[in-house]
Motif scaffolding. Structure first.
Motif, PDB file in Angstrom:
ATOM      1  N   PHE A   1       0.355   3.785   1.918  1.00 10.90           N
ATOM      2  CA  PHE A   1       0.911   2.456   2.158  1.00 10.90           C
ATOM      3  C   PHE A   1       0.058   1.712   3.192  1.00 10.90           C
ATOM      4  O   PHE A   1      -0.293   0.553   3.007  1.00 10.90           O
ATOM      5  N   TYR A   2      -0.283   2.396   4.285  1.00  9.01           N
ATOM      6  CA  TYR A   2      -1.050   1.749   5.344  1.00  9.01           C
ATOM      7  C   TYR A   2      -2.538   1.647   5.018  1.00  9.01           C
ATOM      8  O   TYR A   2      -3.169   0.644   5.312  1.00  9.01           O
ATOM      9  N   ASP A   3      -3.101   2.687   4.423  1.00  7.66           N
ATOM     10  CA  ASP A   3      -4.554   2.697   4.192  1.00  7.66           C
ATOM     11  C   ASP A   3      -4.984   1.975   2.919  1.00  7.66           C
ATOM     12  O   ASP A   3      -6.064   1.407   2.865  1.00  7.66           O
ATOM     13  N   GLN A   4      -4.154   2.019   1.885  1.00  4.74           N
ATOM     14  CA  GLN A   4      -4.574   1.476   0.591  1.00  4.74           C
ATOM     15  C   GLN A   4      -3.548   0.530  -0.027  1.00  4.74           C
ATOM     16  O   GLN A   4      -3.633   0.209  -1.205  1.00  4.74           O
ATOM     17  N   ASP A   5      -2.534   0.135   0.763  1.00  5.55           N
ATOM     18  CA  ASP A   5      -1.506  -0.797   0.303  1.00  5.55           C
ATOM     19  C   ASP A   5      -0.792  -0.305  -0.960  1.00  5.55           C
ATOM     20  O   ASP A   5      -0.422  -1.093  -1.832  1.00  5.55           O
ATOM     21  N   LEU A   6      -0.603   1.010  -1.059  1.00  5.77           N
ATOM     22  CA  LEU A   6       0.087   1.610  -2.200  1.00  5.77           C
ATOM     23  C   LEU A   6       1.587   1.676  -1.923  1.00  5.77           C
ATOM     24  O   LEU A   6       1.993   1.978  -0.808  1.00  5.77           O
ATOM     25  N   PRO A   7       2.425   1.422  -2.907  1.00  2.73           N
ATOM     26  CA  PRO A   7       3.867   1.585  -2.686  1.00  2.73           C
ATOM     27  C   PRO A   7       4.196   3.063  -2.539  1.00  2.73           C
ATOM     28  O   PRO A   7       3.539   3.921  -3.123  1.00  2.73           O
ATOM     29  N   HIS A   8       5.203   3.366  -1.743  1.00  2.00           N
ATOM     30  CA  HIS A   8       5.652   4.752  -1.581  1.00  2.00           C
ATOM     31  C   HIS A   8       6.569   5.079  -2.747  1.00  2.00           C
ATOM     32  O   HIS A   8       7.344   4.238  -3.197  1.00  2.00           O
ATOM     33  N   LYS A   9       6.508   6.297  -3.248  1.00  2.68           N
ATOM     34  CA  LYS A   9       7.279   6.685  -4.432  1.00  2.68           C
ATOM     35  C   LYS A   9       8.765   6.862  -4.144  1.00  2.68           C
ATOM     36  O   LYS A   9       9.593   6.679  -5.022  1.00  2.68           O
ATOM     37  N   ASN A  10       9.117   7.253  -2.905  1.00  2.00           N
ATOM     38  CA  ASN A  10      10.503   7.626  -2.633  1.00  2.00           C
ATOM     39  C   ASN A  10      11.304   6.603  -1.832  1.00  2.00           C
ATOM     40  O   ASN A  10      12.523   6.593  -1.903  1.00  2.00           O
ATOM     41  N   VAL A  11      10.624   5.773  -1.054  1.00  2.00           N
ATOM     42  CA  VAL A  11      11.328   4.807  -0.214  1.00  2.00           C
ATOM     43  C   VAL A  11      10.561   3.491  -0.158  1.00  2.00           C
ATOM     44  O   VAL A  11       9.357   3.456  -0.381  1.00  2.00           O
ATOM     45  N   GLU A  12      11.285   2.430   0.165  1.00  8.43           N
ATOM     46  CA  GLU A  12      10.630   1.141   0.368  1.00  8.43           C
ATOM     47  C   GLU A  12      10.189   1.073   1.828  1.00  8.43           C
ATOM     48  O   GLU A  12      10.984   1.281   2.742  1.00  8.43           O
ATOM     49  N   LEU A  13       8.914   0.824   2.049  1.00 11.95           N
ATOM     50  CA  LEU A  13       8.374   0.772   3.404  1.00 11.95           C
ATOM     51  C   LEU A  13       8.090  -0.658   3.824  1.00 11.95           C
ATOM     52  O   LEU A  13       7.787  -1.506   2.996  1.00 11.95           O
ATOM     53  N   LYS A  14       8.183  -0.896   5.117  1.00 14.74           N
ATOM     54  CA  LYS A  14       7.769  -2.166   5.701  1.00 14.74           C
ATOM     55  C   LYS A  14       6.651  -1.866   6.684  1.00 14.74           C
ATOM     56  O   LYS A  14       6.696  -0.870   7.406  1.00 14.74           O
ATOM     57  N   HIS A  15       5.663  -2.729   6.702  1.00 19.30           N
ATOM     58  CA  HIS A  15       4.552  -2.571   7.643  1.00 19.30           C
ATOM     59  C   HIS A  15       5.069  -2.834   9.050  1.00 19.30           C
ATOM     60  O   HIS A  15       5.895  -3.718   9.267  1.00 19.30           O
ATOM     61  N   TYR A  16       4.578  -2.087  10.015  1.00 23.60           N
ATOM     62  CA  TYR A  16       5.053  -2.259  11.377  1.00 23.60           C
ATOM     63  C   TYR A  16       4.786  -3.672  11.897  1.00 23.60           C
ATOM     64  O   TYR A  16       5.524  -4.171  12.754  1.00 23.60           O
ATOM     65  N   LEU A  17       3.756  -4.344  11.395  1.00 23.95           N
ATOM     66  CA  LEU A  17       3.470  -5.715  11.836  1.00 23.95           C
ATOM     67  C   LEU A  17       4.504  -6.713  11.311  1.00 23.95           C
ATOM     68  O   LEU A  17       4.632  -7.816  11.838  1.00 23.95           O
TER      69      LEU A  17
END
Length: 100
Positions: free
Chosen positions: A80-96
């Motif tokens: 998610f952070y390195d390649q902007d890929l969605p996570h398979k198990n949860v929805e993530l938000k960028h810390y920024l």
């Protein structure tokens, strides 16, 4: 038929003894790690990146070796952070993007 407790039974018995009564009331059967919490306030982006790097690289370090690459580790947010890929198990938000 009575059987002598094997090594696996002994390990599970010892891990079960490590649970407190409060843990058992919550349904926990075994305790593998000692309870600890060493929170550190994050005041700088550099420190935040240091912690993210540790979290992302720890599962693929020599001690654990749970995946070939930290991007491949299925429980990691590294992709998610390195390649902007969605996570398979949860929805993530960028810390920024978090308000704080």
């Amino acid at each position: 038929m009575y059987r002598k407790a094997g090594q696996q039974d002994t390990i599970l018995l010892n891990l079960g003894r490590a649970c407190s009564n409060a843990d058992k009331r919550k349904g926990q059967l075994h305790k593998v790690f000692e309870t600890s919490f060493d929170a550190k306030p994050i005041f700088t982006e550099k420190f935040l990146h240091q912690k993210l790097d540790y979290i992302h690289n720890n599962p693929v370090s020599g001690k654990w070796n749970l995946a070939q690459s930290y991007i491949e580790y299925k429980h990691s947010s590294a992709g998610f952070y390195d390649q902007d890929l969605p996570h398979k198990n949860v929805e993530l938000k960028h810390y920024l993007d978090l308000e704080g």
